[in-house]
Scaffold this active site. Structure first.
Site, PDB file in Angstrom:
ATOM      1  N   SER A 222       0.815  -1.207   0.000  1.00  0.00           N
ATOM      2  CA  SER A 222       0.000   0.000   0.000  1.00  0.00           C
ATOM      3  C   SER A 222       0.858   1.270   0.000  1.00  0.00           C
ATOM      4  O   SER A 222       1.528   1.570  -0.985  1.00  0.00           O
ATOM      5  CB  SER A 222      -0.943  -0.044   1.209  1.00  0.00           C
ATOM      6  OG  SER A 222      -1.883   0.992   1.173  1.00  0.00           O
ATOM      7  N   ASP A 233      10.021   5.256 -10.361  1.00  0.00           N
ATOM      8  CA  ASP A 233       9.565   5.814 -11.630  1.00  0.00           C
ATOM      9  C   ASP A 233      10.186   7.172 -11.927  1.00  0.00           C
ATOM     10  O   ASP A 233      10.317   7.569 -13.087  1.00  0.00           O
ATOM     11  CB  ASP A 233       8.043   5.935 -11.643  1.00  0.00           C
ATOM     12  CG  ASP A 233       7.363   4.586 -11.876  1.00  0.00           C
ATOM     13  OD1 ASP A 233       8.075   3.561 -11.895  1.00  0.00           O
ATOM     14  OD2 ASP A 233       6.127   4.559 -12.026  1.00  0.00           O
ATOM     15  N   LYS A 247      -0.678  -4.244  -3.022  1.00  0.00           N
ATOM     16  CA  LYS A 247      -1.967  -3.769  -2.522  1.00  0.00           C
ATOM     17  C   LYS A 247      -2.152  -2.334  -3.003  1.00  0.00           C
ATOM     18  O   LYS A 247      -1.535  -1.416  -2.463  1.00  0.00           O
ATOM     19  CB  LYS A 247      -2.015  -3.852  -0.995  1.00  0.00           C
ATOM     20  CG  LYS A 247      -3.412  -3.711  -0.384  1.00  0.00           C
ATOM     21  CD  LYS A 247      -3.855  -2.290  -0.222  1.00  0.00           C
ATOM     22  CE  LYS A 247      -5.199  -2.174   0.476  1.00  0.00           C
ATOM     23  NZ  LYS A 247      -5.687  -0.783   0.535  1.00  0.00           N
TER      24      LYS A 247
END
Length: 455
Positions: A222, A233, A247
C-alpha cells in the site's frame, strides 16, 4: 470479489485506528510478560512513567490494589488496567531489583505511537531510517530523524520499508515530498466512479538531492508501494530487496451509527509511469495464499523464477523499463536468506523462546551491559557462549520446542545474532536492536554497496 472491502466492528475499529492516529491515552511503558510477571522493557519518552522515574527492569505487580503477578495475567488485562481517559489515575505496585514493592500513582496522558522503528548512522556517512507504518505523525517523525542524522554527517540515506503494510495515503505523499523535486508525480488514483486525482511533490523537501536506496520485501504494501513506485519511476533512488505485496486499492471509510464502519474500495493507485500497484484478484486466483505461492514457485529465492509480463512494460522518467502486474519489482533483487534457517529456529522465534531468553540475559546483567557504553562496543565484545545456547535449548524445551541438535548447529549464527539483538533492544532500545541485525543483513549490505559504488 474484492479482497479489501470489509466491515469492521466498533471494538476493532479503535484498535485498528490507534496506530495510524499516532497516540493513545496511557501511562507510557513498553512491557513484556515474562514468567507470569509484567516487566517494564522501556518507558516512552515524554510519557508519565518516564517523568516519575520508572525504569526498564521494574516489575509491575499490582494496579489499583489488584494483583497483576503470578495470576495468569494477559496482555489485554494489562492494557485495560493501564489505559484510561486523559487524567485518569492508576496506582501501580513496582518491584525493583528484588526489593520490597513500592507504589507509583500515575496520571494517564497522551502516549505517542511511533511509526519510526529505527534511525541510525551506518558506514560511509550513510543514514538508515526504518518506518513501520504510515500514520498521521510519520512525516514529522521522518523529518526529525533526518535532521538528526544530517547533523551527525549523513550524506546518503537507506529508507527501510520492509514489512511495512502501509497506512495513510497523505503520509506516503508527505514522505515523497521530502525526497522528490518540485512537480514530480508521486501517485494518482482513479476508479470507475472516481475521477483521476494526481499527487505531486511540493519541492520543499529536506532530502531532495540526497542519494537514496529504498528496501522492500513481500511485506511492503500500500503506502510503502506508493513511496517505492514514486522513487523508482522518477529515477530518484535505487530499490533493493524483493517484489512488494501488491496492494493498490483505495478504500473510503463509512462510519456507522454504532461506531463501527465499512471500508469500501473506490479506486486504484497508479505509480507515475502508470503502473497499477494492485496484484490480480478474482475468480480462479487464490489471493490469500499469494505469498505462499511465491515461495513454492521459487520467487523469493531466485530472480529467474519471476515472470514479468512484457505487455505491462512501462518507462521511468529516464527511460528505464519497469513492469506492472502487481507490486513493485526492485532494481536489485536479493533472495531470502534460507541457507542457515531451520524449523527449530522458527519454533524458537514464534514461541517467544528467543525473546524470553534474550530478555533474561539482559535483565540479569543490566549493570554490566551498560558498561559497554555503546552498541558498537557491545557488538564487538559481547559473545553468546555454547553453554548459553544449551541453556536456551533446555528452556525452549520447557515451552514445547523439541530439541534438535542438527538444526541448532545449522542455525547457530542466526540464533546468536537474534539473541544479541534482543539483549541490545533491552538495554539500548530499538536502535540497538536494528544495529545488531543490520550487521548481517544481505538486503542492507547490497544497498550499502549500491550507494558506495563508483559511477
Amino acid at each position: 470479489f474484492d479482497p479489501h472491502s470489509y466491515y469492521i466492528s466498533a471494538a476493532d475499529l479503535q484498535a485498528a485506528e490507534e496506530p495510524l492516529e499516532g497516540s493513545f491515552m496511557g501511562i507510557g511503558v513498553e512491557f513484556s510478560i515474562q514468567r507470569d510477571s509484567i516487566v517494564v522493557v522501556a518507558t516512552i519518552a515524554g510519557g508519565p512513567s518516564e517523568a516519575l522515574g520508572i525504569r526498564p527492569g521494574d516489575r509491575l505487580v499490582s494496579a489499583d490494589g489488584k494483583k497483576m503477578a503470578g495470576v495468569g495475567v494477559t496482555k489485554d488485562d494489562v492494557m485495560k488496567a493501564l489505559r484510561g481517559a486523559e487524567g485518569t489515575k492508576v496506582t501501580v505496585g513496582i518491584v525493583r531489583n528484588g526489593a520490597k514493592p513500592f507504589d507509583f500513582t500515575i496520571k494517564s496522558g497522551p502516549i505517542p505511537i511511533n511509526s519510526l522503528a529505527a534511525s541510525l548512522m551506518g558506514p560511509d556517512s550513510i543514514g538508515y531510517i526504518k518506518l513501520s507504518r504510515f500514520a498521521r505523525t510519520t512525516q514529522d517523525e521522518f523529518v526529525q530523524a533526518a535532521k538528526e542524522l544530517r547533523a551527525k554527517g549523513m550524506k546518503k540515506l537507506i529508507l527501510d520499508l520492509r514489512g511495512n503494510g502501509g497506512g495513510y495515503l497523505n503520509a506516503a505523499v508527505g514522505i515523497c515530498d521530502e525526497l522528490l523535486p518540485k512537480g514530480s508525480e508521486i501517485v494518482y488514483t482513479e476508479g470507475r466512479a472516481s475521477p483521476r486525482q494526481d499527487y505531486k511533490a511540493d519541492g520543499d523537501g529536506l532530502l531532495i538531492g540526497m542519494p537514496l536506496a529504498v528496501l522492500i520485501d513481500e511485506g511492503s504494501a500500500s503506502a510503502s508501494e506508493i513511496v517505492t513506485g514514486a522513487i523508482q519511476d522518477n529515477d530518484r533512488g535505487i530499490v533493493v530487496g524483493r517484489r512488494s505485496f501488491g496492494k493498490g486499492l483505495v478504500q473510503e471509510q463509512i462510519d456507522l451509527r454504532d461506531n463501527s464502519a465499512v471500508r469500501i474500495t473506490t479506486a486504484r493507485y497508479y505509480t507515475p509511469s502508470g503502473r497499477c500497484i494492485q496484484r490480480p484478484y478474482g475468480k480462479g486466483i487464490d489471493y490469500a495464499d499469494d505469498l505462499e505461492s511465491r515461495y513454492i514457485h521459487g520467487e523469493l529465492l531466485n530472480i529467474d523464477s519471476i515472470h514479468l509480463d512484457s505487455s505491462l512494460a512501462y518507462t521511468t522518467l529516464k527511460g528505464r523499463t519497469v513492469y506492472g502486474g502487481g507490486g513493485i519489482m526492485p532494481d536489485i533483487f536479493v533472495p531470502a536468506d534460507t541457507l542457515d534457517r531451520s524449523t527449530y529456529l522458527s519454533a524458537l522465534f514464534f514461541t517467544g523462546a528467543l525473546n524470553r531468553f534474550s530478555f533474561d540475559l539482559a535483565d540479569s546483567h543490566r549493570k554490566q551491559l551498560k558498561q559497554y557504553g555503546s552498541v558498537a562496543a557491545f557488538m564487538k565484545d559481547y559473545t553468546i557462549s555454547e553453554a548459553q545456547l544449551q541453556t536456551l535449548a533446555q528452556e525452549a524445551k520447557g515451552q514445547g520446542v523439541a530439541p534438535d541438535a542438527a538444526d541448532l548447529a545449522r542455525s547457530k549464527d542466526p540464533i546468536i545474532l537474534r539473541l544479541k539483538a534482543g539483549v541490545a533492544r533491552n538495554i539500548w532500545g530499538d536502535d540497538g536492536y536494528y544495529k545488531v541485525l543490520l550487521s548481517d543483513d544481505p538486503v542492507y549490505y547490497f544497498a550499502l554497496k549500491a550507494l558506495t559504488a563508483k559511477p
